[in-house]
Scaffold this active site. Structure first.
Site, PDB file in Angstrom:
ATOM      1  N   THR A   1       0.883  -1.181   0.000  1.00  0.00           N
ATOM      2  CA  THR A   1       0.000   0.000   0.000  1.00  0.00           C
ATOM      3  C   THR A   1       0.916   1.225   0.000  1.00  0.00           C
ATOM      4  O   THR A   1       1.332   1.673  -1.049  1.00  0.00           O
ATOM      5  CB  THR A   1      -0.969   0.004   1.217  1.00  0.00           C
ATOM      6  OG1 THR A   1      -0.244  -0.159   2.421  1.00  0.00           O
ATOM      7  CG2 THR A   1      -1.995  -1.095   1.085  1.00  0.00           C
TER       8      THR A   1
ATOM      9  N   LYS B   1       4.223  -7.144   3.592  1.00  0.00           N
ATOM     10  CA  LYS B   1       3.967  -5.724   3.364  1.00  0.00           C
ATOM     11  C   LYS B   1       3.587  -5.100   4.699  1.00  0.00           C
ATOM     12  O   LYS B   1       3.159  -5.788   5.623  1.00  0.00           O
ATOM     13  CB  LYS B   1       2.844  -5.496   2.347  1.00  0.00           C
ATOM     14  CG  LYS B   1       1.484  -5.928   2.760  1.00  0.00           C
ATOM     15  CD  LYS B   1       0.479  -4.964   3.280  1.00  0.00           C
ATOM     16  CE  LYS B   1       0.735  -3.522   3.125  1.00  0.00           C
ATOM     17  NZ  LYS B   1      -0.353  -2.738   3.829  1.00  0.00           N
TER      18      LYS B   1
ATOM     19  N   THR C   1      -2.180  -2.461   8.254  1.00  0.00           N
ATOM     20  CA  THR C   1      -2.038  -3.879   7.990  1.00  0.00           C
ATOM     21  C   THR C   1      -0.651  -4.340   7.683  1.00  0.00           C
ATOM     22  O   THR C   1       0.044  -3.812   6.830  1.00  0.00           O
ATOM     23  CB  THR C   1      -2.898  -4.376   6.818  1.00  0.00           C
ATOM     24  OG1 THR C   1      -4.236  -4.072   7.113  1.00  0.00           O
ATOM     25  CG2 THR C   1      -2.782  -5.880   6.681  1.00  0.00           C
TER      26      THR C   1
ATOM     27  N   GLU D   1       6.762   4.328   8.861  1.00  0.00           N
ATOM     28  CA  GLU D   1       6.491   5.640   8.278  1.00  0.00           C
ATOM     29  C   GLU D   1       7.392   6.711   8.886  1.00  0.00           C
ATOM     30  O   GLU D   1       7.431   6.899  10.101  1.00  0.00           O
ATOM     31  CB  GLU D   1       5.031   5.996   8.504  1.00  0.00           C
ATOM     32  CG  GLU D   1       4.504   6.939   7.466  1.00  0.00           C
ATOM     33  CD  GLU D   1       4.294   6.258   6.120  1.00  0.00           C
ATOM     34  OE1 GLU D   1       3.533   5.299   6.041  1.00  0.00           O
ATOM     35  OE2 GLU D   1       4.910   6.727   5.138  1.00  0.00           O
TER      36      GLU D   1
END
Lengths: 405, 405
Positions: A159, A185, A196, A277
């Site tokens: 994603t 992922k 996720t 992130e």
């Protein structure tokens, strides 16, 4: 496409074919344009499938469906279908109907029982999954099935990941070489609406399903359950492992195969952290000397999830006072005067105060690297735990707050 | 001086004198220059002193000393000395010696027993407290003692607070008016090395120490223990309350006096949240319908501490999927299909999915305000809890990461 994480591995590994496994990817247009967003894995009859899943009380429809199917009869083959772009989480009864339609279509297209079709979805929460786009792509997916599809699959399930994640290990079982290959992922529960962690691992070894399940669950506890990006837990986390049962048989826990599997899972787990992130530092927190392993884990997670520890590291500040704070709040047994703290090889604090030998320069030098090691010894017992996390930066805020869908 | 929080109250309240209490402040130069950094409060003989403290396993030397002294004989008066700039936390035996020296000096200067001197320190962790600077300021502090010193004290105890915090209530007890006045400092565990919430509350009512202790502990649980800025817990959190026992007597739990006290504590607690580092939104999270009050608190704190929820609110994004995530990970009993979520008056989700009446515009409109209200009903039982927090912004990262002492 976001900027590549500065902690990304130098290259994606060469993922080999696994006998008994074929994989295909497609552009179904679930949400993204001009990229693959669906993967289909088909396992020949006889495969064993094991899995571990999020413990969230609000888990997604695909997770609930997978959990209900684990341990079923594998004699007629199995399939795994994964889409990115929409998590089909918190979509009520409609979400369950979408899963049922996808499973029925995959079963028909791949000639496997519907009870052996496992699905995962990752992406936006709370929006109806356009399952018709996925089922419309099935003919193409089946036509494209090939043994070498794993690397493409690693890309199709992304994603907001900044790099695809894969790992491979080979190990000798009864004089023959077997292969374990996996993809993952996720970058924590971090991207806008797109939670996720998904992990798929395949091997050509032969392993009975109950043994495979035990191994996977035990090793997940020491790997994927020991990483945290931001302390938030997805509604969709899924790890599925399939043994195609073509090669030599693994018959016991704890041997070379399980070690290789654990090593591969740790590799993938670390790749997830390295894609956290906004991450600029990879952080290992090792706690020893706790009253119990559970206490050690509490302390390690308290440190790894502390916003003040994570922002200090982002600022390359050897702020050991914040480590003391995180130990103190963890709820685990701790004694200020027994506690010692190290940054890598640098002894920072002991006997309830900063170490005599410690210099701010030595601490700061360790913090300048992009691999940070925090060791805490509680001096109370034999309990130990190691967890991994990343720092908390402006990048995290930018991605999660400066966004309005 | 950092920029004033956009959530700061319009004005500092007029804090009245409390009969039996005198207060003074001074510039001792513990760390800061050109500002007051020490406060001394002296209570006339007969005062009752109660307190609640951080539960951290690595609590500071002043906290340990206060805890040991609570409940002692108040017939000879008492004193409270607080410094900002250095927390005297994780300073080993040297920290305990500093507390002992300060207490002995205050006792001599104020003519109270050393066992009735309570101290607090807030500021950098792990540095030796220059207690000689504090004791050198004592003569001036004693000379300056005056009944009207509370507003100055609210400023002297600030570290990186952007505004002083005070509150006052009056209440009728047995036909006479009593006053409760309090000050607080803190903005979570947020400033560089400078953790700590400190709260001092005074009343002229007469209350026996055990009753005062029960009231303060109970009301702290519903106020100061229901706020979170960043989930990190200080090693120095201290709330001290003194009744000077000059006015009419409060003899029971649960009356108008306790209600006024609880109301004042909530006011101060909210001021701490409104000064949360980088805060731009004040957030109330109310959970109802939980299986128990403890479960409700778990869910409320899971939402209030979720970086993804807090960053979404910072971005004015009505991202209810992240609320669902935080409910799911809390560990409390929850059922996707019984859950409902509201933003203020806007019904967002119910029956396991987004509400039919919900529009993104309505949710976004609520998020544009600077007071955000998140209501979650779990639909399972009668358990309820309300907590307060602020958003997570670039300001938080800047203060805590972009800093190198």
């Amino acid at each position: 496409m976001p900027t590549l994480s500065p902690l990304a591995p130098e290259r994606f590994p060469e993922l080999p074919e696994i006998a008994g496994l074929r994989i295909s990817t497609a552009q179904a247009g679930v949400r993204y344009k001009d990229r693959t967003d669906v993967m289909l894995a088909v396992l020949d009859p006889g495969a064993s499938v094991a899995g571990v899943f999020t413990r969230s009380a609000t888990r997604s429809a695909p997770v609930l469906d997978c959990q209900a199917k684990l341990g079923g009869d594998g004699s007629a083959g199995a399939a795994i279908l994964v889409n990115s772009g929409n998590s089909n989480a918190f979509t009520g009864r409609a979400g369950e109907a979408s899963v049922a339609r996808i499973c029925a279509s995959v079963a028909a297209a791949c000639d496997v029982p519907g009870s052996r079709v496992f699905t995962s979805s990752t992406g936006v929460i709370g929006e109806r999954l356009p399952d018709d786009r996925i089922t419309a792509a099935l003919d193409g997916l089946v036509a494209g099935l090939a043994p070498g599809g794993l690397p493409d699959a690693a890309r199709a399930i992304m994603t907001t990941d900044t790099f695809p994640k894969g790992a491979v290990r080979t190990v000798d079982v009864a004089g023959e070489t077997v292969t374990i290959a996996g993809i993952a992922k996720g970058s924590g529960m971090i991207a806008p609406d797109m939670a996720t962690m998904l992990v798929y691992i395949f091997t050509d070894a032969t392993i009975a399903q109950p043994l495979l399940q035990d191994m996977v669950a035990a090793r997940a506890d020491a790997t994927f359950n020991c990483i945290t990006v931001d302390s938030d837990t997805s509604t969709s986390d899924t790890l599925l492992m399939a043994a195609t049962n073509v090669g030599p048989e693994v018959t016991e826990r704890g041997g070379a195969f399980e070690d290789a599997l654990g090593d591969l899972m740790l590799d993938l787990a670390h790749q997830v952290v390295r894609d956290g992130e906004g991450a600029t530092k990879f952080i290992e927190v090792a706690v020893t000397g706790a009253a119990s392993d559970a206490d050690a884990r509490k302390v390690a997670m308290s440190i790894a999830n502390s916003p003040l520890v994570k922002t200090a590291i982002a600022g390359e500040d050897p702020n050991w006072g914040r480590i003391v704070m995180a130990v103190g709040k963890s709820g685990a047994a701790a004694d200020r005067d027994q506690l010692s703290i190290r940054f890598g090889d640098v002894l920072v604090a002991e006997k309830g105060w900063v170490a005599e030998s410690y210099t701010e320069e030595a601490g700061a030098a360790h913090m300048k690297g992009d691999e940070i090691e925090i060791d805490v010894d509680l001096g109370l017992g034999d309990g130990k735990a190691t967890v991994w996390t990343c720092d908390l930066t402006h990048g995290y805020i930018t991605i999660n707050a400066d966004y309005r869908s």
